[in-house]
Write a protein that holds these residues in place. Structure first.
Motif, PDB file in Angstrom:
ATOM      1  N   UNK B 219       5.445 -26.456 -55.119  1.00 58.35           N
ATOM      2  CA  UNK B 219       4.249 -26.966 -54.436  1.00 58.35           C
ATOM      3  C   UNK B 219       3.268 -27.606 -55.425  1.00 58.35           C
ATOM      4  N   UNK B 250       5.125 -22.743 -48.130  1.00 59.80           N
ATOM      5  CA  UNK B 250       4.206 -21.832 -47.431  1.00 59.80           C
ATOM      6  C   UNK B 250       3.421 -20.951 -48.407  1.00 59.80           C
ATOM      7  N   UNK B 251       3.200 -21.444 -49.607  1.00 62.89           N
ATOM      8  CA  UNK B 251       2.493 -20.672 -50.632  1.00 62.89           C
ATOM      9  C   UNK B 251       3.444 -20.051 -51.635  1.00 62.89           C
ATOM     10  N   UNK B 254       3.877 -21.717 -55.276  1.00 60.54           N
ATOM     11  CA  UNK B 254       2.665 -22.054 -56.016  1.00 60.54           C
ATOM     12  C   UNK B 254       2.660 -21.386 -57.387  1.00 60.54           C
ATOM     13  N   UNK B 357       1.174 -16.212 -52.815  1.00 58.32           N
ATOM     14  CA  UNK B 357       0.510 -16.608 -51.578  1.00 58.32           C
ATOM     15  C   UNK B 357       1.500 -16.828 -50.435  1.00 58.32           C
ATOM     16  N   UNK B 359       0.767 -18.648 -46.751  1.00 55.62           N
ATOM     17  CA  UNK B 359      -0.050 -19.276 -45.696  1.00 55.62           C
ATOM     18  C   UNK B 359      -1.301 -18.445 -45.344  1.00 55.62           C
ATOM     19  N   UNK B 444      -9.418 -25.772 -48.682  1.00 57.11           N
ATOM     20  CA  UNK B 444      -9.880 -26.073 -50.031  1.00 57.11           C
ATOM     21  C   UNK B 444      -9.971 -27.576 -50.273  1.00 57.11           C
ATOM     22  N   UNK B 469       4.518 -31.178 -48.501  1.00 54.15           N
ATOM     23  CA  UNK B 469       5.142 -30.040 -47.812  1.00 54.15           C
ATOM     24  C   UNK B 469       4.822 -30.035 -46.324  1.00 54.15           C
ATOM     25  N   UNK B 505      -4.159 -30.652 -58.478  1.00 58.24           N
ATOM     26  CA  UNK B 505      -3.968 -29.221 -58.246  1.00 58.24           C
ATOM     27  C   UNK B 505      -2.741 -28.989 -57.370  1.00 58.24           C
ATOM     28  N   UNK B 507      -0.417 -27.975 -54.254  1.00 57.84           N
ATOM     29  CA  UNK B 507      -0.510 -28.155 -52.804  1.00 57.84           C
ATOM     30  C   UNK B 507      -0.698 -26.776 -52.178  1.00 57.84           C
ATOM     31  N   UNK B 508      -1.952 -26.391 -51.986  1.00 55.99           N
ATOM     32  CA  UNK B 508      -2.249 -25.089 -51.375  1.00 55.99           C
ATOM     33  C   UNK B 508      -3.588 -25.173 -50.668  1.00 55.99           C
ATOM     34  N   UNK B 509      -3.910 -24.107 -49.961  1.00 54.32           N
ATOM     35  CA  UNK B 509      -5.225 -24.034 -49.330  1.00 54.32           C
ATOM     36  C   UNK B 509      -5.480 -25.107 -48.285  1.00 54.32           C
ATOM     37  N   UNK B 701      -2.911 -23.692 -42.436  1.00 49.47           N
ATOM     38  CA  UNK B 701      -2.865 -22.239 -42.621  1.00 49.47           C
ATOM     39  C   UNK B 701      -3.464 -21.435 -41.476  1.00 49.47           C
TER      40      UNK B 701
END
Lengths: 81, 737
Positions: B219, B250-251, B254, B357, B359, B444, B469, B505, B507-509, B701
């Motif tokens: 991610x 899905x986290x 990461x 993490x 989701x 985020x 993703x 950064x 790919x999250x949040x 999420x």
């Protein structure tokens, strides 16, 4: 001066103070002054925090301007999935 | 005022679709190069053991084996979080959970690599282990790492307690004293895996000169580059990382689990090394999310007003320090406008795989506990569950339970849409119950880089640095097209490698459509500015006298002259003669992501003879700010709901008394599949985020947060008994009956 709100468990490092006033033009200046006033907080600030300025959350953005009447809530640095 | 869009909100054919359905798309395990080696990892069979010795000599002597490594091959790193990551990839001194890597082999074939693993002799001294969060937190529990206990905690908790957080305002006790009804309950949720279909996989090539190439399923390839460079003590600039297509994250992608191992093997062998996790490896040694033990107390007046609320959340996150319970504590009561509220959380280590993490990490379990107590209060006081939530709902101006005062949010709109939906008033069949739950996620911003090139034929290429993703290439192309005023199919977005575009950064949040979208809009503005200047030069007027309207430069003002609009394609066609290539780029760290709320309605039918729960109808309402490509947004909402249903009904890590995982495969770890479910009906609510030019909020999420409680509340109504632990698998429901 900005009104700074410290979230619950961080108050252990501010001698219980949950709110305080700090004069700062930017987030960086505010965090430096906060760490100087409460040295026990310095480690947490160094590790990273987020700031909610008047309801908008900023992640380690040093040069975000802070208004004289702003409310700044110090919250942990967030990660997602 | 609501904005009008030409491209946003349409449903163009997904640009990654053809490659994926024809098998052309290259995932992590699809990359091969001539002369590459195959790697396998030896994993601990013990939940906790000292590694007394490792003898690799017989493995190294096996024909075809080119490199063998252990924890001794990795030098220490200064940053403690990176050290934990490294020691999770390869144990040093102690194996901390069943499945912890203790050695790795690279050989000319997978068969030889597997054979070599059998020749590695590891002497273990088995140590006491602890798997349950409450047991791990209790004084006297075996401590996994000394000296990492959270500051300011007393002797009432063990050294495994690595984090403590508290949020809230007012005095909950005062609120409980004012209540007509107070309910306090304890809940447990199991650890669950992200369940991505594609296992972790990579192809690494690192020379003795420190120059390397890495292809992997991740991610965040910049995160991979930086972590691997730190662990391997090489310069980030010398390691180029390319993100493959990704078969789900899905986290769970990461962080790194195998990449440093493959790079080290490659460096030692002097050849490229391919490393692909088996499904068993994925379950035993990657992720999962935390399990939880929680106490929730809520007081309510007889008309449904919450007078006080308090939650205590204890999460275990596996064998290394971590920080995640805070997200649960911040999310627990976020949906409500409360005068007296407190949420506390403790992060705890156990002898389980290091959490990562999943989701909306930390939120689903906390909200499950809160929304279950809300439901019980509504039943006890004979209140409508949606009306009660509306009465207490957070709105613009609400001081949230975690501190910030909310800007424009869409919870009330989502609740009102749920109440008005035919699902809410449909009759229920026998043995069926209807559950409701709210959900919340922060969303985020973060660091992002985008490079946009205007081609001479009037098309546009865009490079960004976040693995796609959830459809981001489509949404980014759409935002570029909207900002430039051209058709969607004139834009192609690709995910660049770490040497092609600036840092981004992970790919999250739920950050990518928001943050990369802002960068894309700003890159388009830069390109537009340049195109207006080119037009001005051609027209021999001031650049300030040119504006950009509907994809073309046009003169503006009385003295600008009377020229016909000059389109992007026309300006691009002459770019070689007017100053060279036209491009725009943007690097930044946008904030103001805008939080998101959802409301889920579910009808469940419970078979009283088998305890099996069938999902009969499911409707999910979610404020997404602005749906750029509604089909992708609907897919995100549906996917989150399905994963939450699995968490509620079936999924759990099952350990034996020996601390070994007993269900490391999809046969024994049951995730919902299409045949288990009805069509999940997504209902998109659009309350624009004031922090984004197009009103975008993250949407990936929030949808996993409400299903746990929604399903639990439905089951409680269907069987007349409330369950206080997840999953509510058939044997557990039968036992409760």
């Amino acid at each position: 001066m900005a009104r700074v709100v410290i979230f619950g468990s961080l108050r252990a490092f501010t001698d219980g103070a949950g709110e305080m006033e700090i004069e700062a033009a930017t987030t960086r200046e505010l965090l430096k002054k906060l760490a100087a006033r409460h040295p026990a907080l310095a480690e947490t600030i160094e590790a990273g925090v987020s700031l909610a300025i008047d309801g908008e959350v900023f992640k380690e953005a040093w040069f975000t301007p802070i208004g004289p009447d702003s409310e700044v809530v110090v919250i942990p640095l967030m990660v997602g999935g | 005022m609501k904005q009008e869009f030409k491209v946003l909100g349409t449903r163009p054919i997904r640009p990654d679709g053809l490659d994926k359905v024809t098998g052309k798309a290259m995932f992590g395990a699809d990359k091969s190069v001539t002369g590459m080696l195959h790697a396998r990892i030896l994993r601990s069979p013990h939940a906790h053991a000292e590694i007394v010795s490792i003898d690799t000599s017989k493995a190294e002597a096996l024909a075809g084996v080119k490199a063998v490594i252990t924890g001794d091959d990795f030098a220490d790193v200064e940053n403690r979080w990176s050290r934990y990551t490294m020691q999770n990839c390869m144990a040093q001194g102690r194996a901390l959970y069943d499945g912890h890597a203790v050695a790795a082999v690279a050989a000319v074939s997978k068969t030889i690599a597997a054979e070599a693993l059998k020749l590695i002799e590891v002497e273990y001294k088995v140590l006491s282990h602890v798997m349950d969060v409450d047991e791990a937190m209790a004084p006297g529990a075996p401590v996994l790492h000394e000296g990492v206990k959270a500051r300011k905690l007393g002797d009432d908790v063990s050294g495994n307690t690595v984090g403590y957080y508290s949020f809230g305002h007012g005095d909950p006790e005062k609120g409980f004293a004012a209540a007509d009804e107070v309910i306090e309950r304890t809940f447990k949720t199991a650890a669950v895996h992200q369940g991505y279909i594609e296992p972790h996989a990579c192809l690494a090539d690192l020379g003795s000169d420190g120059k390397g190439e890495l292809w992997c399923s991740t991610q965040g390839h910049y995160m991979v580059r930086e972590v691997c460079a730190e662990i391997l003590h090489i310069d980030a600039s010398q390691l180029r990382v390319t993100a493959s297509e990704i078969g789900g994250g899905f986290g769970g992608k990461t962080t790194v689990f195998i990449e440093p191992v493959a790079l080290k093997l490659s460096q030692k062998a002097g050849k490229p090394v391919k490393l692909v996790m088996s499904r068993e490896d994925v379950f035993r040694a990657s992720g999962p999310t935390m399990s939880a033990s929680m106490d929730v107390k809520i007081g309510m007046s007889k008309d449904g007003k919450i007078t006080g609320a308090h939650a205590k959340l204890r999460y275990q996150g596996g064998a290394f320090p971590y920080q995640m319970v805070m997200m649960g504590a911040m999310s627990a009561f976020a949906a409500y406008d409360l005068e007296h509220v407190q949420a506390e959380g403790w992060d705890v280590m156990t002898n389980r795989p290091k959490m990562i993490s999943y989701r909306a990490p930390g939120a689903p379990m906390a909200v499950y506990a809160v929304e279950s107590v809300m439901d019980e209060l509504c039943q006890k006081l004979e209140l409508d569950p949606i009306d009660t939530r509306l009465l207490n709902a957070a709105k613009e101006g609400t001081k949230s339970s975690y501190g910030p005062t909310f800007k424009a949010i869409g919870l009330v709109e989502a609740l009102e849409a749920a109440k008005a939906h035919p699902h809410y008033s449909a009759p229920l069949a026998p043995n069926t119950g209807r559950g409701v739950s709210c959900g919340f996620w922060f969303n985020f911003g973060g660091q992002v880089s985008v490079s946009m090139a205007i081609n001479a034929d009037g098309t546009v290429n865009l490079i960004e640095g976040n693995p796609d993703i959830g459809g981001s290439r489509a949404s980014i192309s759409m935002m570029a097209a909207e900002a430039l005023g051209i058709e969607f199919d004139r834009v192609r977005t690709i995910v660049g490698d770490t040497a092609s575009v600036g840092f981004s950064d992970v790919t999250d949040g739920s950050r990518v459509t928001f943050a990369v979208g802002i960068a894309t809009i700003n890159a388009a503005k830069a390109a537009i500015k340049e195109m207006c200047q080119r037009a001005a030069k051609i027209w021999e007027i001031d650049a300030e006298a040119v504006e950009w309207v509907d994809g073309a430069a046009q003169p503006t003002g009385h003295n600008a002259g009377n020229f016909p609009p000059m389109s992007l394609a026309e300006i691009a066609a002459t770019s070689g003669k007017t100053g060279g290539p036209i491009a725009g780029h943007h690097e930044g760290a946008p904030d103001k992501a805008g939080v998101s709320f959802g409301v889920h309605l579910v009808d469940v039918e419970v078979d009283p003879e088998t305890g099996f729960t069938a999902i009969k109808r499911y409707t999910a309402f979610q404020d997404v700010g602005k749906a750029i490509h509604p089909a992708y947004v609907e897919g995100q909402i549906q996917g989150g709901a399905v994963q939450g249903i699995g968490w509620a009904l079936n999924e759990e890590y099952i350990y034996g008394e020996d601390g070994r995982l007993q269900n490391a495969g999809f046969l024994d770890y049951r995730i919902p599949v299409a045949s288990d479910l009805p069509m999940i009906e997504p209902v998109i609510i659009e309350v624009p985020n004031p922090g984004h030019p197009f009103g975008v909020r993250g949407c990936g999420e929030t949808a996993i947060v409400p299903p746990l409680a929604a399903v639990a509340n439905g089951v409680a109504q269907a069987i007349g008994v409330r369950m206080f632990a997840l999953p509510m698998s058939p044997p557990k429901i039968l036992k409760a009956l």
